[in-house]
Design an enzyme around this catalytic site. Structure first.
Site, PDB file in Angstrom:
ATOM      1  CG  HIS A 128      -1.955   0.982   1.327  1.00 47.22           C
ATOM      2  ND1 HIS A 128      -1.725   2.303   1.671  1.00 47.22           N
ATOM      3  CD2 HIS A 128      -3.304   0.884   1.141  1.00 47.22           C
ATOM      4  CE1 HIS A 128      -2.862   2.962   1.689  1.00 47.22           C
ATOM      5  NE2 HIS A 128      -3.834   2.135   1.348  1.00 47.22           N
ATOM      6  CG  ASP A 205       0.524  -2.576   6.311  1.00 56.15           C
ATOM      7  OD1 ASP A 205      -0.456  -2.727   7.065  1.00 56.15           O
ATOM      8  OD2 ASP A 205       0.469  -1.918   5.248  1.00 56.15           O
ATOM      9  CD  GLN A 208      -6.905  -4.876   3.848  1.00 61.15           C
ATOM     10  OE1 GLN A 208      -7.847  -5.643   3.955  1.00 61.15           O
ATOM     11  NE2 GLN A 208      -7.065  -3.568   3.710  1.00 61.15           N
ATOM     12  CE  LYS A 231      -8.328  -0.742   5.883  1.00 62.88           C
ATOM     13  NZ  LYS A 231      -7.284  -0.731   4.844  1.00 62.88           N
ATOM     14  CB  CYS A 369      -3.763   3.081  -1.713  1.00 67.78           C
ATOM     15  SG  CYS A 369      -4.905   4.435  -1.403  1.00 67.78           S
TER      16      CYS A 369
END
Length: 411
Positions: A128, A205, A208, A231, A369
């Site tokens: 991203h 990261d 998700q 999320k 993104c």
């Protein structure tokens, strides 16, 4: 992915999400944009309302009852997140404003202090923009070199190529746990282990991954892990940075102001202990408190049960979409979460999204993104359907019907 029967009562779950019970453009809402943000259960909405109705006060510094109640609930969330991540120490949990904020915090504190000209930072093609731009900015400032792990046409990282990139010059690796654009689950444990062999520090990261995968930062042995609350069925504007205690202790503060200090004079300021050193100013109190409720909601369903059910949805959607002539699924990684991106022959993804919206179907369109990833794949963007625990196979059927309608209208 093998289909696994789940004990989740989907109709009961859907009753927990009142936003789903509405008409959009005269049609029942089908919300398939969960990779952007998912909806919030009633318990989370109630937690937000309860704070503002009963406990609204600033935290840590007040001695009155409301302040003490708010502080207690705020810090209970930190303990809950520690358990959620299986962090060794509660002070390793830093509250941020989201994944982007957490990555920037690390880049601007650890990166500025410990990285030097000629040092190499490795990211991946799947990142991203939030895990690209902060490192580019740091490289421009410090003279570091940014390297990128390539992928194959299915959207899997080429780990052999990554291993070749590692050297004594590699000082930092920052990779996504799960691709927001393709759903690819990266082998982050392998990535961490290989990086540590050359002495590099690793950030994962988890934006998700947090609602789909059981997390254990000690087992991963990652140095930093970041995610966003919105999320994982929590509020927007709140996130978490996990960092190993020794690293966080060595890093300078990111922002100056209240809370992050021990003592201030006009001559010198001494900084607070962890985790408060990195939490300047009045925090996002209500949303932090509500995150605990969001995690408890997932615990009540069972994260493994959620993953099994979402796996069923992914398998079903993949099979149904594969039968649509002129549709190509983008991203066929060996391991995926419940995300399906696709393109339609001769039809722009934006047109697809607009027409589906007229039928009450919410999907995401564009580059997500991840513009460098789209360029690698040779496309401008995709239509992305992403599923959560409250979605159904009937909704996937409506998506397929909607796509066929798009093709008819655009023929």
């Amino acid at each position: 992915m093998q289909s696994v029967l789940s004990p989740i009562d989907i109709q009961r779950v859907r009753q927990d999400f009142p936003i789903l019970d509405q008409l959009v453009n005269g049609k029942p809402l089908v919300y398939l944009d969960n990779a952007a943000t998912n909806q919030k259960p009633v318990s989370v909405l109630n937690a937000l309302a309860h704070y503002y109705e009963h406990d609204n006060a600033n935290i840590h510094r007040g001695i009155h009852t409301l302040a003490e109640r708010a502080t207690h609930d705020f810090e209970l969330t930190r303990q809950k997140v520690q358990s959620f991540l299986n962090a060794q120490h509660v002070e390793e949990v830093i509250f941020t404003y989201g994944t982007t904020d957490g990555i920037n915090l690390v880049a601007q504190t650890y990166g500025r202090k410990f990285l030097n000209e000629g040092d190499e930072i490795i990211i991946s093609t799947l990142e991203h923009h939030s895990n690209i731009v902060p490192w580019q900015m740091l490289c421009e400032e410090k003279g570091c070199v940014l390297k990128v792990i390539p992928i194959d046409d299915n959207g899997d990282l080429l780990i052999d190529e990554y291993e070749k990139m590692l050297s004594e010059r590699t000082k930092f690796v920052s990779v996504v746990h799960v691709s927001n654009a393709l759903g690819t689950i990266n082998p982050v444990k392998t990535i961490v282990d290989l990086a540590h062999r050359v002495g590099a520090v690793v950030l994962i990261d988890g934006a998700q991954a947090s609602s789909h995968i059981t997390l254990d930062v000690q087992a991963l042995d990652c140095d930093f892990y970041v995610f966003s609350a919105h999320k994982l069925y929590g509020p927007t504007g709140m996130g978490v940075l996990y960092g190993k205690k020794a690293l966080l202790d060595a890093m300078p503060p990111y922002r100056g102001g209240g809370e992050m200090i021990k003592e201030v004079t006009f001559e010198k300021t001494t900084y607070n202990e962890l985790p408060y050193k990195f939490e300047a100013g009045t925090p996002n109190i209500a949303d932090v408190i509500a995150v605990r409720t969001a995690i408890e909601y997932m615990e009540s369903l069972g994260k493994e049960n959620m993953a099994a059910y979402e796996g069923e949805l992914l398998d079903y959607a993949t099979a149904q979409l594969a039968d649509v002539p002129g549709l190509r699924i983008v991203g066929q990684a060996k391991e995926k979460i419940s995300v399906v991106s696709f393109v339609l022959d001769g039809i722009h993804h934006q047109d697809t999204g607009v027409i589906l919206d007229q039928m009450g179907i919410a999907v995401r369109t564009g580059h997500h993104c991840t513009q460098p990833l789209m360029r690698r794949l040779g496309i401008a963007g995709t239509t992305r359907a992403s599923f959560a625990v409250y979605n159904t196979k009937d909704e996937i059927d409506r998506l397929v019907q909607g796509i066929r309608r798009v093709q008819t209208m655009m023929a």
